[in-house]
Each structure stands twice: as structure tokens, then as C-alpha cells.
Design an enzyme around this catalytic site. Structure first.
Site, PDB file in Angstrom:
ATOM      1  CG  ASP A  50     -37.615 -55.682 -15.395  1.00 22.97           C
ATOM      2  OD1 ASP A  50     -38.299 -55.379 -14.396  1.00 22.97           O
ATOM      3  OD2 ASP A  50     -38.110 -56.163 -16.433  1.00 22.97           O
ATOM      4  CD  GLU A  97     -43.802 -55.867 -15.433  1.00 21.77           C
ATOM      5  OE1 GLU A  97     -44.879 -56.219 -15.939  1.00 21.77           O
ATOM      6  OE2 GLU A  97     -43.138 -54.907 -15.850  1.00 21.77           O
TER       7      GLU A  97
END
Length: 398
Positions: A83, A141
Site C-alpha cells: 500500500d 500496512e
């Protein structure tokens, strides 16, 4: 040719391709739990390698297996996060983010591309090791509850269960070509704080008729710092920071309420729990003592990250073999947080740092900044070292 020589040869051979992976991902970043195109890109690259034992997990996550000789003998996992962050990129580079307001400012594009490179190497050399390498490409994350916790709940550490998990993350404070390790406690826990201080708004020229939530919130912020400076054990660092304070008043208008957001981090789980109680008690006492009311929420986030001493020592020795002892550094405690800590609670874990700095080229910006970038030559180290450490843990076949 030794195994290290084979890995280094393949790392050099694949470097330009892996740089291409990284640039594609950097140009098309996606926020936490929205990594649809990123996930599809990774899936397709694994398919091109002939890695067919793979499945989706936690919506955009992927787990895949590379089996060597005697695949059931031992399992080691490698993880990369995918991400990006809500940051507008300021770099003037050909691979600049094409998604306005979204940027790979924490190096997850480098993590994903390095793991893809490692997958190419491992797949090429699977006759050189015994056991199975589990590849984990993880979403989210950067955002609670953390993609790691979601993938664990969905069974990422089962069928087969790894005896250890290794991850590398970029470190712009370390020169490219070097890596860093730390055994034991390395990164902090992280909890999110959401607060509304309520008062009574009115004209700024008549504060005696109001209950000023701006002043109250200011006193609350200052008072809460005493918990860190006077209650926490100084040998076990803690951090309490407020990064958002919103008071929708005006030069002559005191608002009805003030909204705040912050973070609390520490390295000790027992103190973490005690500190939460102290924070809530002090905030309530200060606000109510000044005539206001407070809604105070602490959202429990990631635990502290603890590197398993045995796996970390083994991985460090492997890094010294691969890079030379002079290129393997000691890391200091880092008060940032990482959801890799959830894996470290379930199995032996090693979290190390990949140097990405190049002062000569001006690549020095910290993570989470709009000018963050990496020395792309570091990807050669990144993919090669990950592959070598995995094979080393699987007791290489000579």
C-alpha cells in the site's frame, strides 16, 4: 559456482526488470486496502514465472509457494507490503506518481518489487534448497487494523506453517549496498487517539461568558506530556504526539468544541496498558476541572515489534556472508511502528533494513515525505539478499 555467486549473478541479470516493476508500482500507487491494480500486477508476474500455487487473501493480499526439494521438510516466509500513502509527490522523475494525492512515500513499491525479484531467483534455483518458500504480498500496512492481522486471521501462517518469517524495509539513512539488523525489541507499538473537547462557544471578546475548548485542549495536551516525561520508565521510551488539532472558530469566535488526533507509542506492553489508563484519567481530570467535557478514544493498534534472537542472528550472519561484514550495520530502536509485529507474535521473525540512500544523487529524504525516493541499485541487494536468506534458512543443498 557457489550459491552466493549464483544469486548475485541472477540479481544483476534481473535488476533492470525489477527496476521496471518498481517504477510501474511507483507510478500507480494505491491506498491501504485499495490495492486492486497492484495486486493484479503481482498476481500476473507470479503467473508469468509459472508460480501457480497461489491464492488471494484479505481481498487484495496474495500468498504463493515456491517448492524446492522435499517441500514439506521446512518452510520459511518472506513478506512485502503493497500500500501507498495519502501524500502528493514532489519529485520530478519520469516515474512520478500518476495518482494525485497518493504516493509510495514509504518504499512499499521497493518492497514488492524486491520480493518479486527474489521470487524469480528462488524459482530459478529451487533445485538448490530443501523445503518451501512462502511469499506474502500484504495489503494495508499503513492503516489499522493492519493487513498482517487480517491475513493471519485468514490463515496466511498455516498450510503450510512457516518456521520463520523474514522482511526487509527500506532505510534512507543507510547507504545503498548496506543493511541493518537489531535483535530483540526494535519498533514501537502504536495506538491512535481521537479526542473531542467540548465547551461553550461565543464571542472572543467575552471569554467570561464562554467555556473555551481551545484553551482547555491546550492545557490537556501539555498535561498529557507529563505521562511520558514523569511516569514512563526512561529506559523504555514512549511517545505521545498530537498531529491534528481542529478548532472551527475565528479571530473573534470561540468554537463549541475542538477535535484532536494523535498517537501513543511505547516498547513495553505492560506500560502500554497502564499508560492508557493514565492518559484517560488525566485528560478527563484536566478538561472537567476547567469546566468542559471530553470524548476520548484510544484505538489499540500494532504491538511492539520483537525480532527473534535466533532467526535474527542467523539472518545477520547470512547477510555478512552475502554482503561482507562491513556492509551489515547495527540498528537503533525505532519509535515508528509496523504491523509485521503481528507476525512476530505468531512465529520466529526477523525484520531488517535495506539501505537506499545515495547522497551524491540527492536521494536522502526520509520516508513519509513528498520527496522520498530510493537509489534503485539497492533493489539488486534487496532481491538477492532476501532470496539468499530464505535458501539459507532452508538448509541449502550443495
Amino acid at each position: 559456482m557457489s550459491l552466493i555467486e549464483k544469486v548475485k549473478q541472477l540479481s544483476g541479470q534481473y535488476l533492470n526488470e525489477v527496476i521496471g516493476f518498481r517504477r510501474h508500482l511507483h507510478m500507480h500507487p494505491e491506498l491501504s486496502f485499495q490495492e486492486k491494480k497492484t495486486s493484479e500486477f503481482v498476481w500476473n508476474k507470479l503467473s508469468e514465472l509459472g508460480i501457480d500455487e497461489k491464492q488471494r487473501m484479505a481481498d487484495t493480499g496474495i500468498v504463493a509457494l515456491i517448492k524446492g526439494k522435499n517441500p514439506d521438510k521446512r518452510v520459511v516466509a518472506l513478506r512485502a507490503d503493497m500500500d501507498a500513502l495519502p501524500i502528493t509527490e514532489a519529485n520530478d522523475v519520469p516515474y512520478k506518481s500518476q495518482n494525485t494525492g497518493v504516493m509510495h512515500a514509504c518504499g512499499h513499491d521497493a518492497h514488492t518489487s524486491s520480493l518479486l525479484g527474489a521470487a524469480k531467483i528462488l524459482n530459478e534455483l529451487k533445485s538448490e534448497f530443501e523445503g518451501t518458500v512462502k511469499l506474502i504480498f500484504q495489503p494495508g500496512e499503513e492503516k489499522l487494523p493492519g493487513g498482517a492481522s487480517m491475513m493471519i486471521k485468514e490463515g496466511v501462517l498455516q498450510n503450510p506453517s512457516p518456521q520463520g518469517i523474514i522482511v526487509q524495509l527500506v532505510m534512507p539513512m543507510i547507504d545503498a549496498g548496506k543493511v541493518g539488523f537489531r535483535s530483540g525489541i526494535y519498533m514501537a507499538s502504536t495506538d491512535e487517539i481521537y479526542v473531542t473537547v467540548k465547551g461553550k462557544g461565543g464571542h472572543g471578546a467575552m471569554p467570561h461568558l464562554n467555556i473555551d475548548p481551545v484553551l482547555i485542549a491546550s492545557h490537556m495536551i501539555v498535561a498529557l506530556q507529563q505521562i511520558v516525561s514523569r511516569n514512563a520508565n526512561p529506559t523504555m521510551p514512549s511517545v505521545l504526539s498530537f498531529g491534528k488539532v481542529i478548532a472551527h472558530g475565528a479571530t473573534n469566535v470561540i468554537p463549541n468544541e475542538v477535535y484532536l488526533e494523535g498517537t501513543f507509542r511505547t516498547l513495553d506492553e505492560k506500560w502500554r496498558s497502564e499508560a492508557h489508563k493514565r492518559i484517560l484519567h488525566m485528560a478527563t481530570a484536566v478538561v472537567e476541572g476547567m469546566g468542559g467535557k471530553v470524548d476520548f478514544e484510544i484505538r489499540i493498534g500494532y504491538p511492539a515489534l520483537v525480532n527473534n534472537p535466533e532467526l535474527t542472528a542467523s539472518s545477520r550472519k547470512g547477510a555478512e556472508e552475502y554482503l561482507g561484514k562491513e556492509n551489515v550495520l547495527d540498528l537503533d530502536i525505532w519509535m515508528a511502528a509496523e504491523d509485521f509485529s503481528f507476525y512476530s507474535q505468531q512465529t520466529k521473525a526477523c525484520f531488517y533494513r535495506l539501505g537506499t540512500r545515495n547522497e551524491a544523487r540527492g536521494i536522502t529524504s526520509s520516508v513519509h515525505t513528498p520527496t522520498f525516493d530510493i537509489e534503485e541499485k539497492s533493489l539488486e541487494t534487496g532481491m538477492g539478499l532476501m532470496a539468499y536468506l530464505a535458501m539459507r534458512e532452508l538448509k541449502m543443498v550443495h
